[in-house]
Write an enzyme that holds these catalytic residues in place. Structure first.
Site, PDB file in Angstrom:
ATOM      1  N   HIS A 272       0.807  -1.212   0.000  1.00  0.00           N
ATOM      2  CA  HIS A 272       0.000   0.000   0.000  1.00  0.00           C
ATOM      3  C   HIS A 272       0.842   1.265   0.000  1.00  0.00           C
ATOM      4  CE1 HIS A 272       0.944  -1.081   4.114  1.00  0.00           C
ATOM      5  NE2 HIS A 272       0.722   0.150   4.479  1.00  0.00           N
ATOM      6  N   CYS A 273       2.173   1.159  -0.122  1.00  0.00           N
ATOM      7  CA  CYS A 273       3.034   2.344  -0.045  1.00  0.00           C
ATOM      8  C   CYS A 273       3.934   2.514  -1.258  1.00  0.00           C
ATOM      9  CB  CYS A 273       3.888   2.292   1.230  1.00  0.00           C
ATOM     10  SG  CYS A 273       2.963   2.542   2.750  1.00  0.00           S
ATOM     11  N   ILE A 274       4.889   1.604  -1.421  1.00  0.00           N
ATOM     12  CA  ILE A 274       5.964   1.813  -2.392  1.00  0.00           C
ATOM     13  C   ILE A 274       5.458   1.966  -3.833  1.00  0.00           C
ATOM     14  CG2 ILE A 274       8.117   0.884  -3.322  1.00  0.00           C
ATOM     15  CD1 ILE A 274       8.623  -0.442  -0.661  1.00  0.00           C
ATOM     16  N   ASP A 277       2.869   5.684  -3.369  1.00  0.00           N
ATOM     17  CA  ASP A 277       3.265   6.982  -2.829  1.00  0.00           C
ATOM     18  C   ASP A 277       4.118   7.830  -3.768  1.00  0.00           C
ATOM     19  OD1 ASP A 277       1.882   6.043  -0.702  1.00  0.00           O
ATOM     20  OD2 ASP A 277       3.587   5.817   0.641  1.00  0.00           O
TER      21      ASP A 277
END
Length: 435
Positions: A272-274, A277
């Protein structure tokens, strides 16, 4: 007003709220309740609310007994009724911030949550945004919505940004002991937000001068990883062409005690980030007429890796006179990282798409995911047996779960394509090929 709130925080008389009871929000709510605060969790999904109130855990990083204890003691309750925000002194927004179909930030969850909070915003209240987003969101999106009530930030209520730092499956760092970064609209906003976290968490609380700094540092954390993973993946592609073992190269490079940090190639990046974002910043950068070339290039390399896995797999099969069309492929692991049950934006899903686009007869095994649905098709995990391994023309390891018996798998598989260097300790390597 500030001192009243600080006193309530210190004495644990403050009522704390968390909007969004997912991978970020529920662990935070549990920690607040464990610290002795009455905590209310808000979510629009009635099933999640019911499970929390029944003490039923659905997040891997939470100790189930901890959730049951805080629910049974009355310290934590969940609700779909946002009017209860009127009873809350401090509320954290922990909702998703995905990308839309055009790779642009979707802050609709943040907007909707802010609007719900605004309906019940009251003097002396603290609002903290924890959702990862582009620099400026707190001041440009959340602040105007809250100030439409007539209350002024820093004067009537407090507003800050403190990025979540959740690493699912991490055996050491969790919500409680990971250092926190806090940046408020005003110094008073920073002070009360930091005071709250200092009374709940064991990790240090680091104060920065503004929400924008805190927002940017979180984006920077993940861009740093994304770019370095992209470099490792590019090295893997080039090393394959040059017939050099990239894993041996990295092992040799990391013997240097300074100036080098090891990152490793793989079938892509997930979670859910790399993968998400960095695109928040590339989108925001256009407002300043700047093109984030390095960030976007790293993204292109990482996005190419599932296709690279397909190309390598086809070459392996070709050596045995087998086409990808109709080949029986067994995928080991579909989660985006080891020892968790989360398939969100997992590179394994893109690998599946690539393989099936070339006619592969694909099945999978994952001890953490019994079944999942992707692009309208349901997949069910097969039991990992000698027969399952023997039937596969090629076994592709895409997630390095610690529970896999790699020696046993290698012994019974015809051919293994290891995209994570999971089989590095296996001595009999005639049927193992690494990324």
């Amino acid at each position: 007003m500030k001192q009243v709130l600080l006193d309530k925080i210190k004495s644990r008389q403050a009522v704390l709220g968390v909007v969004g009871l997912g991978y970020v929000g529920l662990p935070l709510a549990v920690e607040k309740a464990k610290a002795g605060y009455k905590t209310i969790g808000f979510d629009i999904q009635t099933q999640k609310v019911a499970m929390v109130n029944a003490g039923e855990n659905y997040i891997g990083d939470i100790v189930p007994e901890d959730l049951k204890d805080v629910v049974n003691s009355g310290k934590l309750k969940a609700t779909v009724n946002y009017s209860l925000i009127k009873d809350v002194d401090c509320v954290a927004i922990c909702v998703p911030t995905p990308l839309d179909q055009y790779q642009q930030p979707d802050v609709s969850y943040v907007v909707n949550s802010s609007k719900e909070i605004a309906k019940y915003l009251h003097p002396g209240m603290l609002v903290i945004l924890e959702s990862t987003t582009y620099p400026g969101t707190t001041e440009e999106v959340v602040k105007p919505i809250l100030e439409e009530t007539g209350l002024k930030v820093g004067q009537d209520f407090y507003l800050a940004f403190s990025p979540e730092r959740v690493d699912p499956g991490n055996k050491f760092y969790n919500t409680k002991n990971t250092p926190k970064v806090v940046g408020g609209i005003t110094p008073d906003c920073t002070e009360v937000a930091a005071a709250m976290y200092e009374n709940i968490l064991e990790g240090n609380v680091y104060r920065v001068s503004s929400p924008a700094v805190a927002e940017m540092e979180k984006i920077f954390e993940n861009i740093f990883r994304n770019i370095n993973i992209g470099l490792a993946n590019e090295m893997a592609i080039l090393c394959d062409k040059m017939k050099i073992d990239v894993w041996e190269v990295i092992d040799a490079a990391k013997t240097k005690p300074y100036g080098f940090m090891a990152f490793y190639p793989g079938p892509g990046v997930g979670g859910h980030c790399i993968p998400i974002d960095p695109f928040y910043l590339t989108w925001k950068a256009r407002e300043y007429n700047y093109h984030t070339r390095l960030i976007e290039t790293a993204g292109e390399i990482n996005n190419y890796m599932p296709e690279f896995v397909l190309e390598r797999s086809m070459k392996i099969l070709n050596r045995f006179g087998k086409a990808m069309q109709g080949a029986k492929i067994l995928l080991l692991g579909v989660t985006y990282k080891q020892d968790i049950d989360d398939v969100r934006t997992s590179p394994a899903l893109d690998v599946i798409t690539c393989l099936e686009s070339q006619g592969a007869d694909l099945v999978y095994h994952d001890p953490f995911v019994s079944k999942f649905t992707y692009k309208g098709k349901e997949y069910t995990s097969l039991e990992l047996t000698e027969q399952t391994l023997n039937k596969a023309d090629l076994v592709i390891l895409t997630t390095m779960h610690s529970g896999f018996d790699y020696e046993w798998i290698a012994r019974h598989a015809k051919m293994v394509f290891d995209t994570k260097n999971a089989f590095k300790e296996v001595t009999a390597r005639a049927n193992i090929e690494r990324l």
